[in-house]
Design an enzyme around this catalytic site. Structure first.
Site, short mmCIF file in Angstrom:
data_model
loop_
_atom_site.label_atom_id
_atom_site.label_comp_id
_atom_site.label_asym_id
_atom_site.label_seq_id
_atom_site.Cartn_x
_atom_site.Cartn_y
_atom_site.Cartn_z
N CYS A 62 0.90 -1.21 -0.03
CA CYS A 62 0.05 0.16 -0.03
C CYS A 62 0.89 1.27 0.17
CB CYS A 62 -0.98 -0.06 1.17
SG CYS A 62 -1.56 1.59 1.52
N GLY A 63 0.59 2.29 -0.97
CA GLY A 63 1.61 3.44 -1.30
C GLY A 63 1.11 4.34 0.04
N HIS A 64 -0.06 4.50 0.51
CA HIS A 64 -0.52 5.36 1.56
C HIS A 64 0.15 4.80 2.90
CE1 HIS A 64 -3.06 7.77 -0.66
NE2 HIS A 64 -3.75 6.74 -1.20
N CYS A 65 0.31 3.56 2.87
CA CYS A 65 0.93 2.84 4.28
C CYS A 65 2.29 3.21 4.38
CB CYS A 65 0.74 1.35 4.28
SG CYS A 65 -0.86 0.76 4.54
#
Length: 497
Positions: A62-65
């Site tokens: 996950c990029g946001h993670c």
């Protein structure tokens, strides 16, 4: 699409919203890591030993993670020096053995942060910022007392923000059943609102300044600006607070102060009425007045109202499949996913059309791209208007990809699906198809599309399965072959007719 999905998708576009693994620090950095790593084996024991803890559920891809990693770690380091220290933890919810944990906490997307209190007996959503200083400030407030004492005019001035919901209890003394119940409500709702208490109503900016209490005064930046309650049953007071914090008409424009109320509007279980109009329109005041009258008329009748500025609502137009030349327009969304549309509405038509909707006289509106004139590519194109025929009425085994045009993972999957489709080109019993779930309505209550891409398989006999395994060509082909129906299995033999 489930109600939670369209809310989250809509807010994503409505709001002013690198490494190969979740953390790739050097051994030296890892040795100094302040975020505690939890998994299925140690989660319950660790959480059970803490009165207050924040847990992030993440996925390594996950990029946001990944973006949150340094902010979360920095916040954890600062909070470790707090008195008493506050623990931030993380769980890899993508790990197979941790998926039961993710399910237990109803994790639908990444990253999701939860506040766990009293050994995990109370679970609340983290609703604060995602940068280090904001995380620290929010967590400190959440880990402290549920209600702050207001002792002076300066305390009141600092505490009562005119742009926020603020709830203050006025009590002659800070003891007794009513004060304890107020504190219980503050504890329950503290993730959503700021609570305070005082023995001197003269310190407060609005309302009867001579009251000695007990009374609960709710300040808000809309409608009547404040309201007093003298109800101290915990459940009843909590319900009154929730009802009073929904504006008669929620306003959406580019003012970020309105965003929390927009979120609350969409989280409501009510039917949602949305009027989209150019706020610079010469008739805007008339629209606003007539719309507010209708909202007042239906207040408390399981229906909520929002007015949105066309300029700020492009995401909404994309989600609902609307066009600017249809404005001013009203669209109503119900909890079963049905939508009702009144384009080019005039101020004097608002009341009668909403009444027709309530009386069941308005037909639902379905968002659909045009049915393709040519659909000869290996991966067939589905739209809302051909979905029933191509999927449920086809008598075929159909693999369906629900995708979004902007989704990077969907773009990565596209050539793989092409290869899968080519491998089945000579098999008349199998269809590989895709649908842009942002541009088309999909059958309600049938498919749970929580993110993109989502793959479903409908066998020829009607069995419906979600594919949650690997996404290589071989993985997908194997999944289809294991779950498909052969032609002989889906229809009686000729000698049986």
């Amino acid at each position: 699409m489930a109600i939670r999905v369209w809310i989250s998708l809509f807010l994503c576009v409505f709001a002013l919203l690198g490494s190969e693994s979740y953390a790739s620090e050097s051994e030296d950095t890892q040795s100094k890591e302040f975020v505690v790593t939890l998994d299925h084996s140690n989660f319950s024991d660790f959480v059970g030993r803490h009165k207050f803890i924040v847990v992030e559920f993440y996925a390594p891809w996950c990029g946001h993670c990944k973006k949150l990693v340094p902010e979360y770690e920095k916040a954890a380091q600062i909070l470790s020096q707090n008195d008493p220290p506050v623990v931030l933890a993380k769980v890899d919810a993508n790990e197979e053995q941790n998926k039961v944990l993710a399910s237990e906490f109803d994790i639908k997307g990444f990253p999701t942060l939860k506040i766990l209190r009293y050994g995990g007996s109370v679970v609340q959503d983290y609703k604060g910022p995602r940068e280090a200083d904001g995380i620290v400030s929010y967590v400190k407030k959440q880990s402290g007392p549920a209600s702050a004492e207001i002792k002076s005019s300066k305390d009141a001035e600092d505490f009562i923000d005119v742009n926020k919901i603020i709830i203050v209890g006025v009590f002659p003394e800070f003891s007794g059943e009513k004060f304890e119940n107020f504190t219980a409500v503050a504890e329950r709702l503290r993730a959503d609102y700021d609570f305070g208490h005082t023995s001197d109503a003269k310190l407060l900016p609005r309302g009867d300044l001579s009251v000695s209490g007990p009374v609960v005064r709710l300040f808000k930046p809309f409608d009547e600006l404040f309201v007093d309650f003298q109800e101290f049953d915990v459940d009843a007071l909590a319900k009154l607070v929730e009802e009073a914090t929904i504006p008669t008409v929620t306003v959406y424009n580019k003012d970020p102060n309105n965003h929390p109320f927009v979120v609350k509007f969409f989280n409501s279980q009510n039917a949602k009425v949305m009027l989209f109009v150019n706020f610079n329109n010469d008739l805007f005041d008339s629209f606003k007045s007539k719309y507010h009258e209708v909202a007042e008329q239906y207040k408390g009748n399981d229906i909520s109202f929002l007015i949105g500025d066309v300029e700020a609502s492009q995401g909404a137009f994309q989600y609902f499949g609307l066009k600017e030349d249809q404005t001013p327009l009203i669209i109503i969304q119900t909890n079963d996913g049905e939508k009702y549309l009144k384009p080019n509405v005039e101020p004097d038509h608002i009341a009668s059309w909403v009444k027709d909707f309530k009386d069941g006289k308005v037909k639902p509106f379905k968002k659909s791209e045009p049915i393709p004139e040519v659909n000869s590519e290996p991966v067939k194109v589905l739209v809302a208007d051909n979905f029933q025929d191509m999927v449920f009425n086809s008598g075929k085994n159909v693999l369906i990809e629900f995708y979004a045009p902007w989704c990077g993972h969907c773009k990565q999957l596209a050539p793989i699906l092409d290869e899968v489709a080519v491998s089945f080109e000579s098999d008349a019993d199998v269809i590989i198809a895709k649908i842009d779930a942002t541009a088309n309505d999909i059958p309600q209550g049938t498919f749970e599309v929580q993110g993109y891409p989502t793959l479903y398989f409908k066998s020829a006999s009607g069995k419906l399965l979600q594919h949650q395994g690997g996404r290589t060509k071989e993985d997908i082909i194997d999944f289809i072959q294991k779950n498909r129906d052969k032609a002989a299995e889906q229809a009686p033999a000729k000698d049986e007719l």
